[in-house]
Write an enzyme that holds these catalytic residues in place. Structure first.
Site, short mmCIF file in Angstrom:
data_model
loop_
_atom_site.label_atom_id
_atom_site.label_comp_id
_atom_site.label_asym_id
_atom_site.label_seq_id
_atom_site.Cartn_x
_atom_site.Cartn_y
_atom_site.Cartn_z
N ASP A 29 -4.40 -5.53 -3.99
CA ASP A 29 -3.69 -4.14 -4.63
C ASP A 29 -2.39 -4.35 -4.77
OD1 ASP A 29 -6.11 -3.13 -3.70
OD2 ASP A 29 -5.41 -1.60 -1.99
N ASP A 84 0.97 -1.32 -0.04
CA ASP A 84 -0.04 0.09 0.15
C ASP A 84 1.12 1.23 -0.24
OD1 ASP A 84 -2.54 1.34 -0.20
OD2 ASP A 84 -2.49 1.88 2.11
#
Length: 420
Positions: free
Chosen positions: A160, A122
């Protein structure tokens, strides 16, 4: 959009079957000769032990004579959802994984496991974390694989991680001030990211009863021609397929169409085509269907499948007030959202293997500021909990606005068998 880290719980999970009977659960091959065929026929999805705060909130609502809302929260907590594997040493994650898989097997259920520990996770922002390097990550993934062993599992690999590679990070090389050197560092770390994800997919994909899905973001993020090359570099060829909408709010229709387009483009690229020629979710559907009919007719047996996170998309995505925020962060604790379709392998879509609750509903996306100085979330007027921490206000919204509904009818007292 960024996926948010859940609270890591060490308590031994519980299981809850969902009444699913799926002889070919998640597109799995016929039962192995050493496997009880009845077990393969009755396997259901697995519910781990819920966040304790869910039951604490339900008890408080019960004490306030808000029984319907309490019942809705308890129903949400009991619904099958994923177990997120993040942090921990290899020995710890091996034990945790083995405990989950064995408990699920005893209850004739299939757990959904989420790997969430890739280095540089992230962009070191809301859900920062992950291991230090590829060697550590390789050992950690190997321990997860050992924990699963010959057990049955669905694994979502690194939400992600491909949609937000180091090259996408605004400070992806903040440890160097030279611009050219920073770009080289970003490129090196991005190449390592693809290798890390690909190796994880390959390692887990060799397990006999494990279905592996590498994350593909959601339809409001990357276009098909953008995400497909990333999936290819991330080893999707060795996976059952990919996951969509993890921790996000896109509608079932948008997710299904995105999944079909991504799967078709992967098939087209596998035959030598270029991803840039594939229709994207921005095309008119009639034009895209004509292209698909001509280039990639639907053949589910030869195409990559996908799983969809429906945990919080019952009301679809949030549309921020126009011009109100510099960065509305529509992925971060958006208001007035609801639980979505219940987990099932009976999706009615030959490419969509399952609707799953991958994100744990009720746990915060992070301390959302929407481009302001904070500390309050200007849309909610409160300081949002950190990523993965229980968010009572949001949990109650999800229950109240669930689609389909999860609270009992107003004229029925929860737990009783008659109207009052």
């Amino acid at each position: 959009m960024r996926t948010t880290r859940p609270i890591l719980r060490t308590a031994l999970p519980l299981a809850l079957t969902t009444g699913l009977t799926s002889a070919l659960l998640l597109g799995s091959p016929p039962a192995l000769a050493t496997e009880d065929p009845v077990d393969a026929l009755t396997t259901s999805l697995y519910a781990p032990r819920a966040n304790p705060q869910a039951y604490r909130q339900a008890d408080e609502l019960e004490g306030a004579k808000r029984s319907r809302e309490a019942a809705g929260l308890r129903a949400m907590a009991r619904t099958p959802h994923a177990v997120w594997l993040a942090g921990r040493t290899p020995d710890e994650v091996r034990r945790e994984t083995r405990a989950v898989v064995r408990d699920a097997a005893r209850r004739r259920a299939t757990p959904t496991l989420v790997l969430y520990n890739v280095p540089g996770r992230d962009c070191s922002l809301y859900s920062a974390g992950g291991l230090r390097d590829s060697a550590e990550y390789r050992a950690w993934v190997g321990a997860v694989a050992e924990g699963i062993g010959g057990g049955r599992a669905v694994v979502v690999v690194e939400p992600d991680a491909l949609a937000l590679v180091p090259a996408d990070c605004p400070d992806g090389a903040k440890d160097t001030k030279d611009a050219k050197d920073a770009e080289r560092v970003k490129a090196t770390r991005t190449a390592a990211r693809y290798a890390q994800v690909s190796e994880a997919v390959t390692t887990l994909g060799t397990l006999p009863r494990t279905k592996v899905y590498v994350d593909a973001g959601h339809p409001a993020w990357h276009t098909v021609d953008s995400i497909v090359p990333r999936l290819v570099k991330g080893g999707v060829a060795h996976a059952t397929g990919f996951s969509v909408n993890v921790s996000n709010y896109s509608t079932d229709d948008a997710n299904a169409w995105y999944g079909r387009l991504v799967s078709s483009c992967l098939a087209y690229v596998d035959k030598g085509g270029k991803a840039s020629a594939c229709p994207t979710q921005k095309w008119r559907r009639a034009d895209a269907r004509r292209w698909l009919d001509r280039h990639v007719p639907l053949d589910a047996g030869r195409m990559k499948h996908f799983v969809t996170d429906t945990s919080r998309n019952g009301q679809g995505p949030w549309s921020p007030p126009a011009g109100k925020y510099r960065d509305a962060q529509d992925w971060c604790n958006p208001p007035a959202r609801g639980l979505g379709a219940r987990p099932t392998t009976r999706t009615g879509d030959p490419l969509n293997d399952a609707n799953l609750w991958i994100k744990t509903p009720g746990e915060s996306d992070g301390e959302c500021l929407r481009g302001t100085k904070g500390p309050k979330d200007p849309e909610r007027g409160t300081v949002d909990p950190k990523a993965g921490v229980w968010f009572p206000a949001q949990a109650l919204e999800l229950v109240r606005l669930a689609n389909p509904a999860i609270m009992p009818p107003e004229n029925r007292v929860p737990g009783r068998g008659r109207d009052v």
